[in-house]
Every structure is written in structure tokens, then in C-alpha cells.
Motif scaffolding. Structure first.
Motif, PDB file in Angstrom:
ATOM      1  N   ASP A 171       0.852  -1.188   0.000  1.00  0.00           N
ATOM      2  CA  ASP A 171       0.000   0.000   0.000  1.00  0.00           C
ATOM      3  C   ASP A 171       0.891   1.242   0.000  1.00  0.00           C
ATOM      4  OD1 ASP A 171      -1.947   1.950   0.364  1.00  0.00           O
ATOM      5  OD2 ASP A 171      -2.271   1.483   2.490  1.00  0.00           O
ATOM      6  N   PRO A 172       1.489   1.583  -1.148  1.00  0.00           N
ATOM      7  CA  PRO A 172       2.426   2.698  -1.170  1.00  0.00           C
ATOM      8  C   PRO A 172       1.810   4.037  -0.754  1.00  0.00           C
ATOM      9  CG  PRO A 172       2.034   1.849  -3.400  1.00  0.00           C
ATOM     10  CD  PRO A 172       1.408   0.902  -2.450  1.00  0.00           C
ATOM     11  N   GLN A 173       0.558   4.270  -1.148  1.00  0.00           N
ATOM     12  CA  GLN A 173      -0.092   5.516  -0.753  1.00  0.00           C
ATOM     13  C   GLN A 173      -0.261   5.582   0.762  1.00  0.00           C
ATOM     14  OE1 GLN A 173      -0.954   8.079  -2.864  1.00  0.00           O
ATOM     15  NE2 GLN A 173      -1.592   9.304  -1.081  1.00  0.00           N
ATOM     16  N   GLY A 174      -0.677   4.461   1.351  1.00  0.00           N
ATOM     17  CA  GLY A 174      -0.856   4.415   2.795  1.00  0.00           C
ATOM     18  C   GLY A 174       0.451   4.611   3.547  1.00  0.00           C
ATOM     19  N   LEU A 175       1.524   3.968   3.066  1.00  0.00           N
ATOM     20  CA  LEU A 175       2.829   4.133   3.712  1.00  0.00           C
ATOM     21  C   LEU A 175       3.325   5.565   3.561  1.00  0.00           C
ATOM     22  CD1 LEU A 175       5.191   2.817   5.252  1.00  0.00           C
ATOM     23  CD2 LEU A 175       6.199   2.220   3.036  1.00  0.00           C
ATOM     24  N   ALA A 176       3.136   6.143   2.390  1.00  0.00           N
ATOM     25  CA  ALA A 176       3.552   7.535   2.168  1.00  0.00           C
ATOM     26  C   ALA A 176       2.817   8.482   3.114  1.00  0.00           C
ATOM     27  CB  ALA A 176       3.296   7.934   0.712  1.00  0.00           C
ATOM     28  N   GLU A 177       1.518   8.272   3.271  1.00  0.00           N
ATOM     29  CA  GLU A 177       0.744   9.143   4.161  1.00  0.00           C
ATOM     30  C   GLU A 177       1.172   8.958   5.617  1.00  0.00           C
ATOM     31  OE1 GLU A 177      -3.315   8.238   3.262  1.00  0.00           O
ATOM     32  OE2 GLU A 177      -3.255   9.260   1.288  1.00  0.00           O
ATOM     33  N   HIS A 178       1.470   7.712   5.999  1.00  0.00           N
ATOM     34  CA  HIS A 178       1.925   7.423   7.365  1.00  0.00           C
ATOM     35  C   HIS A 178       3.252   8.118   7.640  1.00  0.00           C
ATOM     36  CE1 HIS A 178       2.199   5.210  11.089  1.00  0.00           C
ATOM     37  NE2 HIS A 178       3.317   4.603  10.715  1.00  0.00           N
ATOM     38  N   TRP A 179       4.219   7.957   6.726  1.00  0.00           N
ATOM     39  CA  TRP A 179       5.508   8.615   6.903  1.00  0.00           C
ATOM     40  C   TRP A 179       5.359  10.137   6.826  1.00  0.00           C
ATOM     41  CZ3 TRP A 179      11.045   6.982   6.259  1.00  0.00           C
ATOM     42  CH2 TRP A 179      11.238   5.698   6.780  1.00  0.00           C
ATOM     43  N   GLY A 180       4.473  10.598   5.944  1.00  0.00           N
ATOM     44  CA  GLY A 180       4.253  12.038   5.823  1.00  0.00           C
ATOM     45  C   GLY A 180       3.752  12.641   7.126  1.00  0.00           C
ATOM     46  N   LYS A 181       2.857  11.929   7.805  1.00  0.00           N
ATOM     47  CA  LYS A 181       2.342  12.424   9.091  1.00  0.00           C
ATOM     48  C   LYS A 181       3.442  12.421  10.150  1.00  0.00           C
ATOM     49  CE  LYS A 181      -2.454  10.975   8.342  1.00  0.00           C
ATOM     50  NZ  LYS A 181      -3.456   9.921   8.659  1.00  0.00           N
TER      51      LYS A 181
END
Length: 254
Positions: A171-181
Motif C-alpha cells: 500500500d504505497p499511498q498508505g505508507l507515504a501518508e503514514h511517513w508524511g504524518k
């Protein structure tokens, strides 16, 4: 989140420091600036090489039962271990991550340096660390983990910069959002349409993969062909745009 944040260091894990460190130095035209005795208490030895103002670190366990050793076993030696960011207030960023359910794994204080490491299981893919060194808002200022005069080891005759980090996930979008937060950066799209976190000195791109891992580093080099040939001469496995070394793909860009 207010305040600056920059990539300061990428940490990779190897079963043994040699020949990995020698190969990275020879292929990429880099110089070891420091070996930090403080990591021995974690059952590790290390070496750091500056790539412009970002430090590339390799750690290797010398005793059983280390977190780095467990990482190697879990991933089969694939993937980067830690992304380390400098910022103005590591404690505030750590507390913000804690509020998201991301635990603090370790706090390191060797004045004037102070670092907060977050639990890799909660971060997903790799450790995240935030740190600050008093008097070191200048990217060429003091940075104790890299030794007293790390700046003198910067070389640019072969490699100019570490410009990108690739993260894989189901889930690249989910991981990106998690790291972004966690890092405090909004997710955007890169030129290929992949989720991206763009820092002042480096970009993190998130692509589809079988597991949450840090899988590639992109380096801007003076002569892609020469570096590729140097890697082949060391017996490193070639890829289309680079070679594999120390669990990640070293991607080469002009």
C-alpha cells in the motif's frame, strides 16, 4: 508541522562491514569519515561516509541478539534500516508521533547531540530518527555521529549527491501518508505518478512492492557508465540503472 526537517543520514545493515564499506567507497568514490565507538553498546560496529551533506552509514552486528541482526534475519538482508532526519525539535516530533501510536524506541543524548528514534514496527519499513545538534542548523555544521571533522571527507569527483530514497509497500499511498504524518510533510506525486515526500535535500518515493521496505537509493554521479563498470568489477549484481549492494539498489543518475 512547523520547523525545518532534512534528511541527515541513511543507515544500512550488513552481516559484516567488509567488504561492503570498501566496495561502497571504491565504487562511489566516497571516503569513510568516522567509525563510532558508541554503537558498540548495541552490539554493532559501523562506518559513515559523507555523500555531500547526507551521511551514508553501514552497521554490522558483532554479537547475537541485536536489533540489526534481527532485521537481517527478518528481511533476508534486503532493505535499508534507518532514515535519520535533522530538525529543530526532536522531542516535539517524537511526541507527535507517539500521539499517532508510534512508539519511541530509544532516546540518545551525547551533548550537543540529541536524537529520538521511533519504533520500526510502528513506523513501518524502517526506523525513523529525529535529531538536533546545538549550533548545527548549518548543514555543514557539527554532527557528532559523523565525527569531529566529517566535512573534510566530502568528495565530489565521482558522486555528487544522494538525491532519492525508494520505499516499497503493498500500500504505497498508505505508507507515504503514514511517513508524511510522522515527518510532517504533505504527500505529493512524483514525475511517475507515485506518492512522494519531498524534503529540501532529498525525495522519498513510494512504489508497489511485496512488503514494507526501503529498497533503493538514487545517487547523482558524474559518469554513470564509469560507476556502473566499477560496480561490475567488484562483482556486484547489475540492475538496469545501477547495482545491488548492502540490501538496497544503488541507482545512478547523471
Amino acid at each position: 508541522m512547523a520547523g525545518y526537517v532534512r534528511l541527515r543520514q541513511i543507515c544500512l545493515v550488513a552481516p559484516h562491514l567488509e567488504p561492503v564499506i570498501a566496495d561502497i567507497a571504491d565504487i562511489m568514490g566516497l571516503t569513510v569519515c568516522y567509525r563510532d565507538g558508541n554503537v558498540a553498546k548495541y552490539g554493532l560496529e559501523n562506518a559513515l561516509l559523507p555523500v555531500d551533506t547526507i551521511l551514508l552509514e553501514v552497521v554490522a552486528p558483532f554479537q547475537p541478539g541485536t536489533a540489526a541482526g534481527r532485521f537481517l534475519e527478518k528481511t533476508g538482508g534486503r532493505g535499508g534500516y534507518m532514515a535519520i532526519f535533522c530538525c529543530d525539535d526532536p522531542d516535539a516530533r517524537g511526541k507527535r508521533a507517539n500521539a499517532m501510536g508510534v512508539r519511541t524506541a530509544n532516546v540518545i543524548t551525547h551533548a550537543p547531540y540529541h536524537g529520538v528514534q521511533l519504533h520500526p514496527r510502528d513506523c513501518r519499513a524502517a526506523f525513523i530518527e529525529f535529531n538536533h545538534t546545538d549550533g548545527s542548523d548549518d548543514v555543514l555544521g557539527p554532527y557528532p555521529p559523523a565525527g569531529p571533522d566529517w566535512q573534510r571527507s566530502i568528495r565530489k569527483d565521482v558522486t555528487q549527491a544522494l538525491s532519492g530514497v525508494e520505499m516499497q509497500s503493498l500500500d504505497p499511498q498508505g505508507l507515504a501518508e503514514h511517513w508524511g504524518k510522522i515527518v510532517g510533510i504533505a504527500v505529493r506525486k512524483d514525475a511517475s505518478g507515485n506518492p512522494e515526500l519531498k524534503l529540501p535535500n532529498c525525495s522519498f518515493s513510494f512504489v508497489k512492492g511485496a512488503a514494507d521496505l526501503m529498497t533503493a537509493l538514487t545517487f547523482r554521479v558524474n559518469d554513470v557508465t564509469k560507476v556502473h563498470e566499477a560496480a561490475m568489477a567488484k562483482g556486484r549484481k547489475a540492475t538496469g540503472d545501477g547495482f545491488d549492494l548492502c540490501g538496497v539498489t544503488f541507482r545512478l543518475a547523471a
